[in-house]
Design a protein around this motif. Sequence first.
Motif, PDB file in Angstrom:
ATOM      1  N   GLU A  40      51.484  71.546  28.766  1.00 36.19           N
ATOM      2  CA  GLU A  40      52.335  70.377  28.970  1.00 36.19           C
ATOM      3  C   GLU A  40      53.775  70.699  28.586  1.00 36.19           C
ATOM      4  N   ASN A  43      59.789  68.617  30.090  1.00 36.20           N
ATOM      5  CA  ASN A  43      60.713  68.993  31.151  1.00 36.20           C
ATOM      6  C   ASN A  43      59.896  69.519  32.336  1.00 36.20           C
ATOM      7  N   ALA A  44      59.785  68.711  33.406  1.00 38.75           N
ATOM      8  CA  ALA A  44      58.974  69.078  34.574  1.00 38.75           C
ATOM      9  C   ALA A  44      59.455  70.365  35.228  1.00 38.75           C
ATOM     10  N   GLU A  45      60.758  70.564  35.275  1.00 42.91           N
ATOM     11  CA  GLU A  45      61.305  71.775  35.892  1.00 42.91           C
ATOM     12  C   GLU A  45      60.870  73.026  35.117  1.00 42.91           C
ATOM     13  N   ASN A  48      57.212  73.641  35.788  1.00 44.25           N
ATOM     14  CA  ASN A  48      57.035  74.218  37.124  1.00 44.25           C
ATOM     15  C   ASN A  48      57.460  75.675  37.185  1.00 44.25           C
ATOM     16  N   GLN A  71      47.519  71.897  38.935  1.00 44.77           N
ATOM     17  CA  GLN A  71      48.895  71.422  39.079  1.00 44.77           C
ATOM     18  C   GLN A  71      49.192  71.200  40.562  1.00 44.77           C
ATOM     19  N   ASN A  73      52.335  70.097  42.511  1.00 43.72           N
ATOM     20  CA  ASN A  73      53.745  69.726  42.530  1.00 43.72           C
ATOM     21  C   ASN A  73      54.405  70.004  43.869  1.00 43.72           C
TER      22      ASN A  73
END
Length: 79
Positions: A40, A43-45, A48, A71, A73
Amino acid sequence: MQRLQPKLAVVSGITLYMQPVQDLTVDDRVSRTQYQYTLEDVNAEELNTWAPQFLARLKALPQLSDVASDQQNSGCVPR
């Protein structure tokens, strides 16, 4: 599952992850594999960026098999 996996592996275009059905689970999340590791990040970036690299390293380990990620995305971007 071990008997069926080699026979199903020859079907092109799919990756199949089999899991025995359990009547009792400790977690509310069903995994495609025997073990699960949750990565986890707020910060999604950043997630990713690092998650695919982490997955690739795990897949390179000869001790592990059927390494997968759930995942998702690359779906549609909401308008």
